[in-house]
Motif scaffolding. Structure first.
Motif, PDB file in Angstrom:
ATOM      1  N   LEU A 171       1.050   7.576  -7.622  1.00  0.00           N
ATOM      2  CA  LEU A 171       0.017   8.398  -8.264  1.00  0.00           C
ATOM      3  C   LEU A 171       0.190   9.864  -7.858  1.00  0.00           C
ATOM      4  N   PRO A 172       0.224  10.790  -8.810  1.00  0.00           N
ATOM      5  CA  PRO A 172       0.306  12.213  -8.457  1.00  0.00           C
ATOM      6  C   PRO A 172      -0.869  12.633  -7.580  1.00  0.00           C
ATOM      7  N   LYS A 173      -0.625  13.597  -6.713  1.00  0.00           N
ATOM      8  CA  LYS A 173      -1.639  14.045  -5.750  1.00  0.00           C
ATOM      9  C   LYS A 173      -2.918  14.493  -6.450  1.00  0.00           C
ATOM     10  N   ARG A 174      -2.783  15.198  -7.562  1.00  0.00           N
ATOM     11  CA  ARG A 174      -3.969  15.669  -8.282  1.00  0.00           C
ATOM     12  C   ARG A 174      -4.804  14.509  -8.790  1.00  0.00           C
ATOM     13  N   GLU A 175      -4.156  13.444  -9.255  1.00  0.00           N
ATOM     14  CA  GLU A 175      -4.880  12.266  -9.744  1.00  0.00           C
ATOM     15  C   GLU A 175      -5.578  11.535  -8.600  1.00  0.00           C
ATOM     16  N   PHE A 176      -4.931  11.492  -7.430  1.00  0.00           N
ATOM     17  CA  PHE A 176      -5.575  10.862  -6.279  1.00  0.00           C
ATOM     18  C   PHE A 176      -6.834  11.631  -5.893  1.00  0.00           C
ATOM     19  N   SER A 177      -6.733  12.945  -5.850  1.00  0.00           N
ATOM     20  CA  SER A 177      -7.893  13.770  -5.521  1.00  0.00           C
ATOM     21  C   SER A 177      -9.018  13.552  -6.524  1.00  0.00           C
ATOM     22  N   ALA A 178      -8.669  13.468  -7.799  1.00  0.00           N
ATOM     23  CA  ALA A 178      -9.682  13.238  -8.831  1.00  0.00           C
ATOM     24  C   ALA A 178     -10.400  11.912  -8.590  1.00  0.00           C
ATOM     25  N   GLY A 179      -9.669  10.901  -8.169  1.00  0.00           N
ATOM     26  CA  GLY A 179     -10.293   9.617  -7.856  1.00  0.00           C
ATOM     27  C   GLY A 179     -11.246   9.707  -6.684  1.00  0.00           C
ATOM     28  N   MET A 180     -10.934  10.586  -5.735  1.00  0.00           N
ATOM     29  CA  MET A 180     -11.803  10.737  -4.569  1.00  0.00           C
ATOM     30  C   MET A 180     -13.176  11.279  -4.940  1.00  0.00           C
ATOM     31  N   ALA A 181     -13.288  11.985  -6.047  1.00  0.00           N
ATOM     32  CA  ALA A 181     -14.609  12.458  -6.482  1.00  0.00           C
ATOM     33  C   ALA A 181     -15.548  11.276  -6.723  1.00  0.00           C
ATOM     34  N   GLU A 182     -15.029  10.222  -7.362  1.00  0.00           N
ATOM     35  CA  GLU A 182     -15.866   9.042  -7.606  1.00  0.00           C
ATOM     36  C   GLU A 182     -16.162   8.293  -6.306  1.00  0.00           C
ATOM     37  N   VAL A 183     -15.217   8.307  -5.370  1.00  0.00           N
ATOM     38  CA  VAL A 183     -15.454   7.690  -4.062  1.00  0.00           C
ATOM     39  C   VAL A 183     -16.593   8.411  -3.346  1.00  0.00           C
ATOM     40  N   ILE A 205      -7.094   8.778   4.943  1.00  0.00           N
ATOM     41  CA  ILE A 205      -7.121   8.548   3.490  1.00  0.00           C
ATOM     42  C   ILE A 205      -6.021   9.358   2.815  1.00  0.00           C
ATOM     43  N   LYS A 206      -5.912  10.625   3.177  1.00  0.00           N
ATOM     44  CA  LYS A 206      -4.901  11.490   2.554  1.00  0.00           C
ATOM     45  C   LYS A 206      -3.486  11.050   2.919  1.00  0.00           C
ATOM     46  N   ALA A 207      -3.341  10.419   4.096  1.00  0.00           N
ATOM     47  CA  ALA A 207      -2.031   9.909   4.519  1.00  0.00           C
ATOM     48  C   ALA A 207      -1.695   8.579   3.861  1.00  0.00           C
ATOM     49  N   GLY A 208      -2.651   7.990   3.154  1.00  0.00           N
ATOM     50  CA  GLY A 208      -2.405   6.745   2.438  1.00  0.00           C
ATOM     51  C   GLY A 208      -2.315   5.519   3.325  1.00  0.00           C
ATOM     52  N   GLU A 209      -3.040   5.519   4.459  1.00  0.00           N
ATOM     53  CA  GLU A 209      -3.011   4.358   5.351  1.00  0.00           C
ATOM     54  C   GLU A 209      -3.619   3.146   4.637  1.00  0.00           C
ATOM     55  N   GLN A 210      -2.832   2.071   4.536  1.00  0.00           N
ATOM     56  CA  GLN A 210      -3.195   0.950   3.666  1.00  0.00           C
ATOM     57  C   GLN A 210      -4.550   0.330   3.992  1.00  0.00           C
TER      58      GLN A 210
END
Length: 354
Positions: A171-183, A205-210
């Motif tokens: 997932l592109p970084k911008r799309e991940f950030s956009a998802g965090m808004a809903e989180v 979270i930003k490091a993608g720890e599973q």
């Protein structure tokens, strides 16, 4: 594997959350009742995951519809494309649609499933963070119209939601950030402890720890499942999930779908809702600052487009689906962890904020 249940009686369904789910051969098949399957995906997701999903379905007759990528593709033209494909390939009422992609694919596929022959089965396989924590769960399906977002749709529940967190690695970084808004929205509207957890775990979270991602996604899905179980068709408490969305949808419609990502617009919408709450003496300024800081930590916008003032916002907000009897109804945070719906907000108040 984390397995949650969205409880709606006979229409209840499981939500699976784990890594490597795309390679579990029996997970999909237990939710498919006949031999015909149509996968709906897009030009970005198909090269990454389509063959993996098809490899789980070798005992079925499988075809696919591949749409272009982007919010602008969630339209009646592509809805017709899916319908025409199903008809041309003689799909019946026992066929199953699979939505493989983000929120756009999930929404349009669900709406097609709701309408084709008055309703066929569908399964959600969300591949973006935003769709995993929000749009794939709860049965809201729709397409956009130039005059308003998600104005044409239906409440229609899937048979299962399968969340493979490995899809977030592409997932592109911008799309991940956009998802965090809903989180972050879930923390603001009803769970102050979760908001504090997000503040404490931002780096992980930003490091993608599973395990952190699984815990975060599980929390969001459980919150949404609890709310939808109590209010499936948004007659009451489910409306709280629209925190930031009335402002956000106005931004998306005015700017053109896809120019601002949905999560980016929601982030700014939540800030505007919080500023309105401060102006109404319902929210402490310190709470607003915490909201702004966490959104900033995930590189989300706090300020609406410079081209949008009161007039540009209000023409879209007057069409909002929550409005009743011509009255604007907005979700307002009164603290981090608590939000309310208000219908006593006049346009003079909004003008001060916008």
């Amino acid at each position: 594997m984390v397995t949650l249940k969205l409880d709606l009686g006979e229409r209840s369904y499981p939500i699976y959350i784990e890594s490597n789910l795309f390679n579990q051969n029996n997970l999909l098949s237990q939710h498919i009742r006949a031999k015909r399957v149509c996968i709906v995906t897009n030009t970005v997701v198909a090269p990454l995951y389509l063959e993996k999903i098809k490899s789980q379905l070798h005992q079925y007759q499988v075809d696919e519809v591949i749409l272009a990528d982007g919010e602008a593709e969630k339209n009646l033209s592509n809805f017709d494309k899916i319908m025409s494909h199903l008809l041309a390939n003689t799909h019946g009422r026992d066929s199953t649609l699979i939505a493989l992609g983000g929120g756009v694919i999930g929404d349009i596929t669900g709406f097609a499933a709701a309408c084709y022959q008055r309703g066929i089965d569908f399964i959600q396989i969300p591949t973006t963070l935003l769709s995993q924590v929000d749009s794939s769960v709860g049965g809201k399906t729709a397409v956009n119209h130039p005059l308003g977002k998600n104005m044409i749709g239906a409440f229609y529940q899937p048979k299962a939601v399968i969340i493979d967190i490995d899809s977030l690695t592409t997932l592109p970084k911008r799309e991940f950030s956009a998802g965090m808004a809903e989180v972050i929205k879930y923390g603001i509207l009803g769970d102050g402890d979760f908001f504090a957890w997000l503040e404490a775990n931002t780096k992980a979270i930003k490091a993608g720890e599973q395990q952190v991602l699984i815990q975060m996604i599980e929390k969001c899905c459980q919150c949404k499942a609890d709310i939808v179980s109590a209010d499936e068709t948004e007659a009451g408490v489910r409306a709280l999930l629209n925190l930031g969305h009335t402002f956000g949808h106005a931004i998306e419609a005015e700017q053109g779908y896809g120019n601002w990502l949905h999560g980016e617009a929601v982030a700014t919408g939540m800030v505007l809702a919080a500023k309105l709450a401060v102006a109404m003496n319902l929210l402490e300024v310190s709470e607003l600052r915490r909201i702004e800081q966490l959104l900033t930590d995930f590189e989300l916008p706090l300020i609406a487009p410079q081209t949008m003032g009161f007039n540009e916002f209000i023409k879209h907000m007057r069409r909002d689906k929550k409005n009743i009897g011509g009255k604007l109804r907005l979700i307002i945070p009164t603290a981090i962890g608590k939000s309310v719906m208000r219908d006593d907000i006049n346009e003079d108040m909004l003008q001060q904020i916008l």
